[in-house]
Design a protein around this motif. Sequence first.
Motif, short mmCIF file in Angstrom:
data_model
loop_
_atom_site.label_atom_id
_atom_site.label_comp_id
_atom_site.label_asym_id
_atom_site.label_seq_id
_atom_site.Cartn_x
_atom_site.Cartn_y
_atom_site.Cartn_z
N VAL B 13 0.87 -1.18 0.00
CA VAL B 13 0.00 0.00 0.00
C VAL B 13 0.91 1.24 0.00
N PRO B 14 0.61 2.23 -0.85
CA PRO B 14 1.45 3.43 -0.86
C PRO B 14 1.20 4.33 0.35
N VAL B 15 2.26 4.99 0.77
CA VAL B 15 2.20 5.93 1.89
C VAL B 15 2.76 7.27 1.42
N VAL B 16 1.98 8.32 1.59
CA VAL B 16 2.47 9.68 1.39
C VAL B 16 3.01 10.15 2.73
N ILE B 73 -5.84 7.65 6.76
CA ILE B 73 -6.07 6.65 5.72
C ILE B 73 -7.13 7.20 4.77
N ASP B 74 -7.03 6.83 3.50
CA ASP B 74 -7.93 7.47 2.53
C ASP B 74 -9.26 6.73 2.41
N CYS B 75 -10.14 7.33 1.63
CA CYS B 75 -11.52 6.87 1.51
C CYS B 75 -11.64 5.47 0.92
N ASP B 76 -10.62 5.03 0.17
CA ASP B 76 -10.64 3.69 -0.41
C ASP B 76 -9.89 2.69 0.46
N ASN B 77 -9.34 3.16 1.56
CA ASN B 77 -8.64 2.28 2.49
C ASN B 77 -7.38 1.66 1.88
N ASP B 78 -6.85 2.30 0.84
CA ASP B 78 -5.69 1.70 0.18
C ASP B 78 -4.52 2.68 0.01
N THR B 79 -4.57 3.80 0.72
CA THR B 79 -3.43 4.73 0.73
C THR B 79 -3.35 5.35 2.11
#
Lengths: 126, 126
Positions: B13-16, B73-79
């Motif tokens: 999973v990408p992390v900013v 965590i983002d709205c798609d739970n993948d970032t």
Amino acid sequence: MITPDFEKTGGLVPVVTQDAATGEVLMLAYINREAWETTLASGKATYYSRSRKQLWVKGESSGNVQIIKEIRIDCDNDTLLFRVEQIGGAACHRGYRSCFFTKVEADGTGRITQERVFDPAEVYKK
Amino acid sequence: MITPDFEKTGGLVPVVTQDAATGEVLMLAYINREAWETTLASGKATYYSRSRKQLWVKGESSGNVQIIKEIRIDCDNDTLLFRVEQIGGAACHRGYRSCFFTKVEADGTGRITQERVFDPAEVYKK
């Protein structure tokens, strides 16, 4: 000319999108070569939708387009940073300013920390 | 408990990563489940190195660790978004504050817009 390294990761490069005025991180999305060229030519953030498998002019449905203020590329040439003016004040399709509206608390639970800017049911009417 | 959707994109999973004090976007990296759990347990940003194929405690070599101040965590739970205190003032292995030290100009050329914080040859001595 700088070109992101599209070959490295199968044609798609991640883009971090940040509000140029406030510094808030709005979203993460992906671009392919066509989206990159469209973004440069139009001055509006254009991504590639992995779910719909097509070019995605951000805000085309909602009106919440992103005007490019600055583009940065990272040291590995495989990640971009779009600094934008977010029209309509909300980047997230769920109506929030940022897609990162959920904070992960110390106990691992999630807590929504923003108010909705718009109601998705109203904006994405059939 | 919130768990990022590691299944969706093959385990990573990408992390900013953003400087919590200044809002500057420092880098983009990836985590697997082990890196996620290590980050939560240690309070230090821990990624998965795709090139070295191993857990990567950021700053282990350079001393420039990243202290976690907030996780989103983002709205798609993948970032994920890690908001950190960047020890040593530089996140980039090339010695810059941010990996996004190159601005893409309107004519498509790149321009380095930051000064080096450290000399990589000195820091990553053999």
